[in-house]
Motif scaffolding. Sequence first.
Motif, mmCIF file in Angstrom:
data_model
loop_
_atom_site.group_PDB
_atom_site.id
_atom_site.type_symbol
_atom_site.label_atom_id
_atom_site.label_comp_id
_atom_site.label_asym_id
_atom_site.label_seq_id
_atom_site.Cartn_x
_atom_site.Cartn_y
_atom_site.Cartn_z
ATOM 1 N N GLY A 29 0.795 -1.220 0.000
ATOM 2 C CA GLY A 29 0.000 0.000 0.000
ATOM 3 C C GLY A 29 0.824 1.266 0.000
ATOM 4 O O GLY A 29 0.276 2.374 -0.008
ATOM 5 N N LEU A 30 2.143 1.132 -0.018
ATOM 6 C CA LEU A 30 3.006 2.305 -0.047
ATOM 7 C C LEU A 30 3.117 2.826 -1.478
ATOM 8 O O LEU A 30 3.415 2.069 -2.405
ATOM 9 N N LEU A 31 2.849 4.117 -1.655
ATOM 10 C CA LEU A 31 3.036 4.766 -2.954
ATOM 11 C C LEU A 31 4.248 5.694 -2.861
ATOM 12 O O LEU A 31 4.338 6.512 -1.941
ATOM 13 N N ARG A 32 5.169 5.545 -3.810
ATOM 14 C CA ARG A 32 6.375 6.377 -3.841
ATOM 15 C C ARG A 32 6.424 7.191 -5.127
ATOM 16 O O ARG A 32 6.273 6.634 -6.218
ATOM 17 N N LEU A 33 6.693 8.479 -4.981
ATOM 18 C CA LEU A 33 7.016 9.344 -6.110
ATOM 19 C C LEU A 33 8.519 9.559 -6.068
ATOM 20 O O LEU A 33 9.055 10.078 -5.083
ATOM 21 N N VAL A 34 9.214 9.129 -7.116
ATOM 22 C CA VAL A 34 10.678 9.069 -7.100
ATOM 23 C C VAL A 34 11.239 9.948 -8.205
ATOM 24 O O VAL A 34 10.741 9.961 -9.347
ATOM 25 N N GLY A 35 12.304 10.669 -7.884
ATOM 26 C CA GLY A 35 12.994 11.488 -8.881
ATOM 27 C C GLY A 35 14.280 12.037 -8.320
ATOM 28 O O GLY A 35 14.837 11.499 -7.361
ATOM 29 N N TRP A 36 14.786 13.139 -8.926
ATOM 30 C CA TRP A 36 15.967 13.806 -8.413
ATOM 31 C C TRP A 36 15.807 15.308 -8.608
ATOM 32 O O TRP A 36 15.027 15.766 -9.441
ATOM 33 N N THR A 37 16.543 16.074 -7.806
ATOM 34 C CA THR A 37 16.404 17.521 -7.849
ATOM 35 C C THR A 37 17.649 18.213 -7.307
ATOM 36 O O THR A 37 18.354 17.661 -6.456
ATOM 37 N N ARG A 38 17.925 19.398 -7.799
ATOM 38 C CA ARG A 38 19.018 20.231 -7.288
ATOM 39 C C ARG A 38 18.564 21.054 -6.085
ATOM 40 O O ARG A 38 19.387 21.536 -5.315
ATOM 41 N N GLU A 39 17.268 21.258 -5.963
ATOM 42 C CA GLU A 39 16.730 22.169 -4.965
ATOM 43 C C GLU A 39 15.634 21.493 -4.148
ATOM 44 O O GLU A 39 15.159 20.409 -4.505
ATOM 45 N N GLU A 40 15.221 22.159 -3.066
ATOM 46 C CA GLU A 40 14.096 21.668 -2.286
ATOM 47 C C GLU A 40 12.810 21.807 -3.094
ATOM 48 O O GLU A 40 12.647 22.747 -3.870
ATOM 49 N N LEU A 41 11.895 20.859 -2.900
ATOM 50 C CA LEU A 41 10.650 20.858 -3.654
ATOM 51 C C LEU A 41 9.445 20.951 -2.726
ATOM 52 O O LEU A 41 9.488 20.485 -1.576
ATOM 53 N N VAL A 42 8.387 21.541 -3.235
ATOM 54 C CA VAL A 42 7.113 21.535 -2.526
ATOM 55 C C VAL A 42 6.563 20.113 -2.541
ATOM 56 O O VAL A 42 6.746 19.363 -3.507
ATOM 57 N N VAL A 43 5.875 19.734 -1.463
ATOM 58 C CA VAL A 43 5.309 18.379 -1.379
ATOM 59 C C VAL A 43 4.185 18.223 -2.393
ATOM 60 O O VAL A 43 3.234 19.006 -2.400
ATOM 61 N N PRO A 44 4.269 17.224 -3.268
ATOM 62 C CA PRO A 44 3.169 16.977 -4.219
ATOM 63 C C PRO A 44 1.892 16.557 -3.496
ATOM 64 O O PRO A 44 1.931 16.003 -2.388
ATOM 65 N N GLU A 45 0.758 16.789 -4.127
ATOM 66 C CA GLU A 45 -0.534 16.432 -3.553
ATOM 67 C C GLU A 45 -1.020 15.120 -4.160
ATOM 68 O O GLU A 45 -1.082 14.980 -5.383
ATOM 69 N N GLY A 50 -10.895 10.884 -4.800
ATOM 70 C CA GLY A 50 -11.395 12.209 -4.468
ATOM 71 C C GLY A 50 -10.961 12.741 -3.121
ATOM 72 O O GLY A 50 -11.275 13.894 -2.781
ATOM 73 N N ALA A 51 -10.239 11.948 -2.318
ATOM 74 C CA ALA A 51 -9.807 12.380 -0.984
ATOM 75 C C ALA A 51 -8.291 12.570 -0.958
ATOM 76 O O ALA A 51 -7.540 11.756 -1.513
ATOM 77 N N ARG A 52 -7.852 13.650 -0.313
ATOM 78 C CA ARG A 52 -6.418 13.931 -0.225
ATOM 79 C C ARG A 52 -5.758 13.002 0.790
ATOM 80 O O ARG A 52 -6.268 12.786 1.887
ATOM 81 N N ILE A 53 -4.603 12.454 0.414
ATOM 82 C CA ILE A 53 -3.831 11.556 1.280
ATOM 83 C C ILE A 53 -2.609 12.316 1.792
ATOM 84 O O ILE A 53 -1.840 12.859 0.997
ATOM 85 N N PRO A 54 -2.399 12.357 3.105
ATOM 86 C CA PRO A 54 -1.259 13.120 3.637
ATOM 87 C C PRO A 54 0.076 12.452 3.328
ATOM 88 O O PRO A 54 0.153 11.228 3.129
ATOM 89 N N LEU A 55 1.119 13.248 3.307
ATOM 90 C CA LEU A 55 2.476 12.735 3.110
ATOM 91 C C LEU A 55 2.876 11.872 4.299
ATOM 92 O O LEU A 55 2.643 12.238 5.454
#
Length: 317
Positions: A29-45, A50-55
């Motif tokens: 049941g774990l969902l992972r969004l994976v990538g890379w970045t040079r900078e800090e990112l805003v948390v994706p939604e 239809g219901a928002r799932i918290p990080l």
Amino acid sequence: MVSLGLGSHPLHRPHLSGCWETCEIEASGLLRLVGWTREELVVPELVVNGARIPLLNQYRTYRPDVARQTQVPFSGITFEYQLPYGVTLTEISLSLGGDRLWQAQGSLTLTAPAYEGLLSCETVLGRQQIYGEGLPSPVVSEVVMALVAPLPGPILDFGCGMGALLGALRGGDRAAYGIEIDRPAIREQLRPDVAEYVTLYDGSFPLPYDDGQFASVVSIEVIEHIPNYRQVLEELARVSREQAVFTVPNIDAIPLCFPQQVVPWHLLEATHVNFFNPSSFQKLLLEYFCEVELLQIHPVSVNGTRFHTSVAAICRK
């Protein structure tokens, strides 16, 4: 839009400071969004049905493959979310600042895994909270039925739990009886349809049966829990006339899984006090039975490493 399912879903979505690479959905049941970045990112939604799932978690990972571009060795980024269990998931979407990163539709129902609370618990746990003890199994696996079905009756199920195997045998018009330690968990869970065929006792020996009273005895995932296992085997050999079937967890799984750095969860059972591999199990049983045929059951594959979680034995007098 893609079809909703388990596994890794490629994204290949560049952004100003890096790239979103995959969205992964685990059977846990774990969902992972994976990538890379040079900078800090805003948390994706994440929105599910239809219901928002918290990080759940956000963390960096070591990414030498993109370090030349980022100048940062730990430029990998992962956001984790816990999907709900026991409901049908029909639509999942991931967005960031109004930009849709990934969307899937379909039908997916997740079952809570063993030790599910360890994914989201925010409390530091002690050993007694990890090495737990579960309830007796309410079901009988196909392979266990295949082992037990050919046995001559009457059959004694030693350590019969709530009576799942006993119910399956008696449902097929087999003469079968069970014995189990008298404790609250058993009294509360014992199936009413087999209760009259189960002896609840204090766990002492000898067993309350005559020599050779049963043609066969069965003990499924039991003797690993009993410190005086030799006395158990002596008694089960005494009360059986012809055959016996035993299964125990296979400790071979630990060295076989060493390259993958995993341990099968069932080996964390708090009440396991004896540990067997096929060699030690066969050698032990030959002290009480004339013939011992070994089998390995419940195959598992972890990253290409194949092993069996239990070793079984068909014994003959």
